[in-house]
Scaffold this motif. Structure first.
Motif, PDB file in Angstrom:
ATOM      1  N   PHE A  47       0.845  -1.186   0.000  1.00 27.91           N
ATOM      2  CA  PHE A  47       0.000   0.000   0.000  1.00 27.91           C
ATOM      3  C   PHE A  47       0.883   1.239   0.000  1.00 27.91           C
ATOM      4  CE2 PHE A  47      -1.925  -3.548   2.248  1.00 27.91           C
ATOM      5  CZ  PHE A  47      -3.010  -3.782   1.431  1.00 27.91           C
ATOM      6  N   THR A  48       1.228   1.659  -1.192  1.00 23.86           N
ATOM      7  CA  THR A  48       2.202   2.736  -1.369  1.00 23.86           C
ATOM      8  C   THR A  48       1.619   3.972  -2.041  1.00 23.86           C
ATOM      9  OG1 THR A  48       2.890   1.743  -3.465  1.00 23.86           O
ATOM     10  CG2 THR A  48       4.114   1.101  -1.492  1.00 23.86           C
ATOM     11  N   VAL A  49       0.335   3.923  -2.416  1.00 26.16           N
ATOM     12  CA  VAL A  49      -0.263   5.052  -3.126  1.00 26.16           C
ATOM     13  C   VAL A  49      -0.623   6.137  -2.107  1.00 26.16           C
ATOM     14  CG1 VAL A  49      -2.139   5.789  -4.642  1.00 26.16           C
ATOM     15  CG2 VAL A  49      -1.174   3.496  -4.873  1.00 26.16           C
ATOM     16  N   ARG A  50       0.091   7.234  -2.187  1.00 30.18           N
ATOM     17  CA  ARG A  50      -0.122   8.319  -1.233  1.00 30.18           C
ATOM     18  C   ARG A  50      -0.973   9.421  -1.871  1.00 30.18           C
ATOM     19  NH1 ARG A  50       3.163   7.725   3.159  1.00 30.18           N
ATOM     20  NH2 ARG A  50       4.885   6.235   2.937  1.00 30.18           N
ATOM     21  N   SER A  51      -1.714  10.081  -1.054  1.00 34.52           N
ATOM     22  CA  SER A  51      -2.553  11.174  -1.542  1.00 34.52           C
ATOM     23  C   SER A  51      -1.691  12.392  -1.828  1.00 34.52           C
ATOM     24  CB  SER A  51      -3.617  11.509  -0.499  1.00 34.52           C
ATOM     25  OG  SER A  51      -4.481  10.408  -0.293  1.00 34.52           O
ATOM     26  N   PRO A  52      -2.207  13.303  -2.636  1.00 34.03           N
ATOM     27  CA  PRO A  52      -1.420  14.512  -2.960  1.00 34.03           C
ATOM     28  C   PRO A  52      -1.056  15.300  -1.712  1.00 34.03           C
ATOM     29  CG  PRO A  52      -3.324  14.300  -4.414  1.00 34.03           C
ATOM     30  CD  PRO A  52      -3.473  13.250  -3.357  1.00 34.03           C
ATOM     31  N   ALA A  53       0.008  16.060  -1.830  1.00 36.22           N
ATOM     32  CA  ALA A  53       0.476  16.867  -0.703  1.00 36.22           C
ATOM     33  C   ALA A  53      -0.633  17.813  -0.241  1.00 36.22           C
ATOM     34  CB  ALA A  53       1.719  17.667  -1.113  1.00 36.22           C
ATOM     35  N   GLY A  54      -0.825  17.860   1.042  1.00 39.46           N
ATOM     36  CA  GLY A  54      -1.833  18.736   1.610  1.00 39.46           C
ATOM     37  C   GLY A  54      -3.219  18.150   1.692  1.00 39.46           C
ATOM     38  N   TYR A  55      -3.411  16.927   1.158  1.00 39.41           N
ATOM     39  CA  TYR A  55      -4.753  16.335   1.163  1.00 39.41           C
ATOM     40  C   TYR A  55      -5.246  16.077   2.586  1.00 39.41           C
ATOM     41  CZ  TYR A  55      -8.278  12.670   0.969  1.00 39.41           C
ATOM     42  OH  TYR A  55      -9.402  11.920   1.166  1.00 39.41           O
ATOM     43  N   TYR A  56      -4.391  15.454   3.407  1.00 34.64           N
ATOM     44  CA  TYR A  56      -4.821  15.127   4.764  1.00 34.64           C
ATOM     45  C   TYR A  56      -4.953  16.388   5.620  1.00 34.64           C
ATOM     46  CZ  TYR A  56      -4.164  10.249   3.610  1.00 34.64           C
ATOM     47  OH  TYR A  56      -4.274   9.020   3.029  1.00 34.64           O
ATOM     48  N   ARG A  57      -4.159  17.389   5.348  1.00 38.16           N
ATOM     49  CA  ARG A  57      -4.307  18.641   6.081  1.00 38.16           C
ATOM     50  C   ARG A  57      -5.657  19.284   5.748  1.00 38.16           C
ATOM     51  NH1 ARG A  57      -0.040  20.626   4.486  1.00 38.16           N
ATOM     52  NH2 ARG A  57      -0.810  21.861   2.726  1.00 38.16           N
ATOM     53  N   ASP A  58      -6.007  19.288   4.472  1.00 35.29           N
ATOM     54  CA  ASP A  58      -7.307  19.842   4.084  1.00 35.29           C
ATOM     55  C   ASP A  58      -8.448  18.990   4.632  1.00 35.29           C
ATOM     56  OD1 ASP A  58      -5.961  21.799   2.729  1.00 35.29           O
ATOM     57  OD2 ASP A  58      -6.113  20.814   0.769  1.00 35.29           O
ATOM     58  N   LEU A  59      -8.263  17.650   4.605  1.00 37.25           N
ATOM     59  CA  LEU A  59      -9.311  16.769   5.114  1.00 37.25           C
ATOM     60  C   LEU A  59      -9.518  16.992   6.612  1.00 37.25           C
ATOM     61  CD1 LEU A  59     -11.297  14.430   4.677  1.00 37.25           C
ATOM     62  CD2 LEU A  59      -9.394  12.845   5.113  1.00 37.25           C
ATOM     63  N   ALA A  60      -8.416  17.124   7.349  1.00 41.28           N
ATOM     64  CA  ALA A  60      -8.535  17.354   8.794  1.00 41.28           C
ATOM     65  C   ALA A  60      -9.234  18.678   9.081  1.00 41.28           C
ATOM     66  CB  ALA A  60      -7.147  17.339   9.428  1.00 41.28           C
ATOM     67  N   ARG A  61      -8.943  19.690   8.295  1.00 38.98           N
ATOM     68  CA  ARG A  61      -9.589  20.981   8.493  1.00 38.98           C
ATOM     69  C   ARG A  61     -11.097  20.885   8.228  1.00 38.98           C
ATOM     70  NH1 ARG A  61      -6.122  23.692   5.947  1.00 38.98           N
ATOM     71  NH2 ARG A  61      -7.082  23.612   3.895  1.00 38.98           N
ATOM     72  N   ARG A  62     -11.474  20.163   7.188  1.00 35.93           N
ATOM     73  CA  ARG A  62     -12.902  20.030   6.870  1.00 35.93           C
ATOM     74  C   ARG A  62     -13.631  19.168   7.901  1.00 35.93           C
ATOM     75  NH1 ARG A  62     -11.707  18.780   0.493  1.00 35.93           N
ATOM     76  NH2 ARG A  62     -11.165  20.927  -0.109  1.00 35.93           N
ATOM     77  N   VAL A  63     -12.946  18.096   8.372  1.00 34.29           N
ATOM     78  CA  VAL A  63     -13.584  17.260   9.401  1.00 34.29           C
ATOM     79  C   VAL A  63     -13.744  18.052  10.691  1.00 34.29           C
ATOM     80  CG1 VAL A  63     -13.270  15.209  10.845  1.00 34.29           C
ATOM     81  CG2 VAL A  63     -12.817  15.081   8.395  1.00 34.29           C
ATOM     82  N   ALA A  64     -12.749  18.868  11.017  1.00 33.46           N
ATOM     83  CA  ALA A  64     -12.867  19.696  12.220  1.00 33.46           C
ATOM     84  C   ALA A  64     -14.041  20.662  12.095  1.00 33.46           C
ATOM     85  CB  ALA A  64     -11.565  20.467  12.452  1.00 33.46           C
ATOM     86  N   ALA A  65     -14.213  21.237  10.916  1.00 31.94           N
ATOM     87  CA  ALA A  65     -15.357  22.120  10.704  1.00 31.94           C
ATOM     88  C   ALA A  65     -16.671  21.359  10.816  1.00 31.94           C
ATOM     89  CB  ALA A  65     -15.250  22.789   9.332  1.00 31.94           C
ATOM     90  N   LEU A  66     -16.673  20.110  10.331  1.00 30.12           N
ATOM     91  CA  LEU A  66     -17.877  19.282  10.431  1.00 30.12           C
ATOM     92  C   LEU A  66     -18.175  18.944  11.893  1.00 30.12           C
ATOM     93  CD1 LEU A  66     -20.113  17.725   8.955  1.00 30.12           C
ATOM     94  CD2 LEU A  66     -18.528  15.788   8.763  1.00 30.12           C
TER      95      LEU A  66
END
Length: 909
Positions: free
Chosen positions: A402-421
């Motif tokens: 399992f080596t397919v990584r998401s684009p840079a900043g994806y998890y940071r943006d996801l965490a920000r949106r989940v926090a807003a949710l």
């Protein structure tokens, strides 16, 4: 209005005719299937005849016959005659229906794959041996798990379903390697999950039949040694995702089964852990204290709502979401699955230790003598075995998959949106909770609701035991209490799914490197399109070969062949496939040449012809002779009407020229049913490329009537030819502008010393199809391959819209050479995704509703309209012209038009 009435009447008559023909068609289809699968239909008839003659259809056989022909918990379970006789009887009408469906759905396929003789061996042998395995396993497992043994021996089964399942697994040995592994992995995982969690006798029979079928298949079928187009990483990911999904589905299966008895059934509480309360105990609690917290919790346990049930299934649903990511090789999904499995294992151990401690001590709880090992195994060890095995045995040791990584900043943006949710959900919970303050057990405060909110996001089995400060009593409070967690996690799933197909963007340096390789080594006629915007590039390790592709919804859709030295292209295909595998994409070579198709076929890939490229070899083109009468007519009329062709540089052209070209293009786009297409269909934007040439038809007043663009074809560091990109004509312009553009360009390119002119491909059309009206049905009959028939149907449906076959007839005027163009794929299972990717590549901005409306608009009247359009574009009977030549435009608008005033632009794929 009259036309609408006629269309409705035609549609009604057609539907009535189809309804009348349905019985005859069904009988013919049944007879054909019976001839191809005689054993399957013989068993089917015998199954029902024997059941009817013995009065067993409704409730199964009765009396002494039942103990002889049905597998049940009697001494006859171990009798070989019962094992064999149970094949032709079932216990009730449902069994007869399911057995018949299994024979028709799977038996026909298996008999076709194995042949009648080997199918008979696999069918009866797996049935008998599975029944024997059930009897033997009862002896082996009785000492370790007597409760499970007693449960699966309480069986009542008969019918051919077990034999058909076993024969299907046996036939898997005859399938291609990818389908063989998928069928085996899926079947074994499904039946093992059923046996270990549900634990019933039929589940154990299915597992035994599948294993026996695999062994029989090795004896009956010698698997063909075929090359594997996709490596083991892809299959290992699929297997891992299936195992993780099974750890989620299994406990759910144990929860929804009325009386699960499998050794892992105890895990049902872990994933869907709404602990049921005894009605009597709840009544006693509520009698003592109707308003007490214990009474409210008991009622919630006694009648859990749908929202509570969904929250109870939360771990399973999250594991299924993680399993989907594992199939695509996502590193984030691996971390999520490992975390979830570890948490489930920890919760299992902690819950049971707490349960045992509440009962007194561990030793006091295990004071029984006969079943101490089984009790210890099932009550303490097994709840953590499955998640730990999945976490350690599968995920940890398989982490390199399992080596397919998401684009840079994806998890940071996801965490920000989940926090807003989270903040929005908490605010809604507090606000609505205070608004209905009178509907709680005790009046809540903002702080008490805020502290209670995290509990609403956890699985129901944990939250109901956490003694919340406030319990709902009214409808609105119940809805808020039960559904706030469901709404939150649904939002999280949406946020994760939105970023699922993120991909890197191409860089200018990659485009420059690709262009340098193309110029140096050359490429096929469509290679220049690979340098357009939005394409991605894969480069070989040496950096001398590249593949241009689009990454769309898990598919790597290429534009033609690999470009680079000819000796490296075959190796580039294999390396590109491995790269796609590592990125969890399905490789697909689109608009590929016959040379690449041959190389890929020898490597185990599959292909289908999707177009024919029309090519004019330059050097002796003169447009003389009877074959070119239409072309000479266009040239002669152009001279008489003062039309000429000019080569213009769009980048430095006059403002009047640019405005006219743009107006012609925008006028054409406004007439279309769909937005302007892309991918391998160029437009005005591509004219800004200094390597692209542009020709126009202009009159003596300077008015432009038609425009075409030409892409370079490179070979050995030099331009050797040109490819027609787009071609558009003014609606009220010179009627033969498109013939004039192509004919004069061929003569000009020939005079300049170029060797080849490609008119590109006509998609979904072949030369043998253009001689008969579209939609006659002869095409499908001449194409036995289902995919070919599907493409023929699509071509027929879209003929009124884009006129693919009419386009090929138009290009045939120039007497070109026809070269096949292919869609080449490694895995047939990816074809639906490939189809979606092709559609999105060409029309990325078209909505699903627009596509459906367009398709439905032409579905009803496709045959009639195809005939009309064929009449418009087909060469009419020639009439005399002033110069003595035939007039191909007599009686209709223009032989080059596809409908009223539309000029062909789908000149290639």
């Amino acid at each position: 209005m009259k036309g609408d009435v006629e269309t409705t009447v035609d549609a009604g008559s057609s539907s009535l005719d189809r309804a009348r023909r349905m019985p005859a068609w069904s009988a013919a289809a049944f007879g054909k299937a019976a001839r191809r699968s005689p054993l399957t239909f013989t068993v089917l008839v015998m199954f029902w005849v024997v059941g009817a003659s013995t009065g067993s259809l409704r409730r199964g056989p009765r009396g002494a016959l039942r103990h002889t022909v049905i597998l049940e918990s009697t001494p006859s379970l171990g009798h070989p005659l019962t094992w064999l006789a149970s094949f032709l009887w079932s216990t009730n009408l449902n069994g007869y229906v399911w057995g018949s469906l299994a024979l028709v759905a799977l038996g026909v396929f298996v008999e076709h794959r194995l042949g009648t003789a080997r199918y008979a061996i696999a069918l009866f042998a797996t049935h008998v041996l599975a029944a024997a395995a059930l009897a033997v396993s009862s002896l082996v497992l009785s000492w370790a798990h007597p409760g499970w043994t007693r449960a699966f021996l309480a069986i009542h089964y008969g019918g051919p379903t077990i034999g058909v399942i076993g024969a299907t697994l046996a036939a898997s040995a005859s399938l291609p390697v990818l389908w063989r592994r998928r069928l085996r992995a899926g079947g074994l995982t499904l039946f093992a999950t059923m046996a270990l969690f549900d634990g019933g006798g039929v589940a154990v029979l299915l597992l035994a039949a599948s294993v026996i079928g695999l062994l029989i298949g090795r004896l009956l079928v010698r698997a063909a040694a075929r090359p594997r187009p996709v490596g083991s990483v892809h299959e290992a990911r699929i297997l891992t995702s299936v195992i993780v999904a099974a750890t989620a589905v299994g406990p759910l299966l144990a929860t929804i089964t009325p009386n699960p008895t499998g050794p892992f059934a105890v895990l049902g509480y872990l994933v869907a852990g709404v602990h049921g309360s005894a009605p009597r105990a709840v009544r006693e609690l509520c009698a003592e204290g109707p308003t007490s917290t214990a009474c409210a919790i008991g009622r919630l346990n006694l009648h859990p709502s749908i929202g509570v049930a969904l929250m109870a299934c939360l771990p399973a649903l999250l594991l299924l979401l993680a399993a989907a990511g594992l199939r695509r090789g996502k590193r984030g999904a691996w971390v999520a699955a490992l975390t979830l499995e570890g948490v489930l294992a920890a919760v299992a151990v902690a819950d049971y230790f707490l349960t045992l401690a509440d009962a007194g001590t561990v030793l006091a709880t295990m004071s029984v003598t006969d079943e101490q090992p089984a009790l210890l195994l099932t009550r303490l060890v097994l709840p953590c075995v499955v998640p730990l095995a999945a976490a350690v045995g599968v995920l940890v040791f398989g982490r390199d998959l399992f080596t397919v990584r998401s684009p840079a900043g994806y998890y940071r943006d996801l965490a920000r949106r989940v926090a807003a949710l989270v903040a929005a959900s908490a605010a809604a919970y507090v606000a609505v909770g205070l608004a209905v303050a009178g509907q709680w057990q005790t009046a809540p405060t903002a702080w008490s609701l805020l502290t209670d909110f995290p509990l609403r996001l956890a699985p129901a089995g944990l939250t109901l035991g956490a003694l919340p400060d406030h319990l709902p009593t009214g409808l609105a409070a119940h809805l808020l209490f039960d559904w706030i967690g469901v709404a939150f996690w649904a939002g999280v799933c949406v946020l994760v799914s939105l970023g699922r197909h993120s991909r890197p963007s191409p860089t200018g340096s990659q485009n420059t490197a690709a262009q340098a390789i193309l110029v140096e080594h050359g490429g096929p006629s469509l290679a220049w399109m690979g340098l357009w915007r939005d394409n991605l590039y894969w480069f070989s390790p040496a950096g001398t070969t590249y593949v241009a592709y689009r990454a769309i919804q898990g598919v790597a859709l290429t534009i033609g062949d690999p470009v680079g030295p000819a000796a490296e292209r075959s190796a580039a295909v294999e390396e590109f496939a491995r790269y796609c595998e590592s990125m969890s994409m399905a490789p697909c070579f689109y608009s590929a040449t016959a040379q690449l198709e041959k190389a890929c076929s020898s490597a185990g890939w599959s292909s289908v012809q999707i177009a024919q490229e029309t090519v004019l070899p330059l050097g002796s083109v003169a447009f003389t002779g009877k074959r070119f009468q239409d072309i000479r007519t266009a040239l002669n009329r152009a001279r008489r009407e003062g039309m000429r062709t000019e080569w213009v540089d769009y980048r430095s052209a006059s403002l009047s020229t640019v405005v006219q070209i743009q107006a012609i293009s925008e006028e054409w786009v406004a007439q279309q049913q769909l937005p302007e297409m892309g991918f391998t269909l160029g437009g005005v934007d591509q004219l800004n490329d200094p390597h692209v040439r542009c020709s126009v038809v202009v009159d003596s007043a300077g008015t432009i009537h038609a425009v075409a663009s030409w892409l370079p074809i490179y070979a050995s560091s030099a331009v050797t030819g040109w490819t027609l990109d787009f071609m558009r004509r003014r609606t009220d312009g010179f009627r033969h502008g498109t013939e004039l553009l192509i004919a004069q360009a061929a003569l000009d390119f020939q005079a300049e010393g170029y060797s080849v002119l490609s008119l590109s491909g006509a998609p979904l059309a072949r030369a043998e199809e253009t001689g008969r009206p579209a939609g006659t049905g002869d095409d499908a009959a001449a194409r036995p391959d289902p995919l070919d028939r599907l493409l023929d149907l699509v071509g027929t449906r879209l003929e009124p819209v884009y006129g693919f076959r009419s386009l090929l007839r138009f290009k045939a005027k120039f007497q070109p050479e026809l070269r096949p163009m292919y869609l080449i794929y490694a895995d047939a299972a990816a074809l639906p995704a490939i189809g979606r990717a092709v559609a999105r590549a060409y029309v990325p901005d078209a909505s699903l509703g627009m596509l459906l409306r367009l398709f439905n608009r032409f579905t009803l009247s496709s045959g009639r309209e195809s005939a009309v359009y064929s009449g418009v574009v087909a060469p009419a009977q020639p009439s005399a012209t002033p110069d003595g030549g035939p007039d191909p435009g007599a009686g209709h608008d223009d032989t080059t038009d596809h409908g009223a005033g539309r000029t062909p632009t789908l000149t290639h794929l």
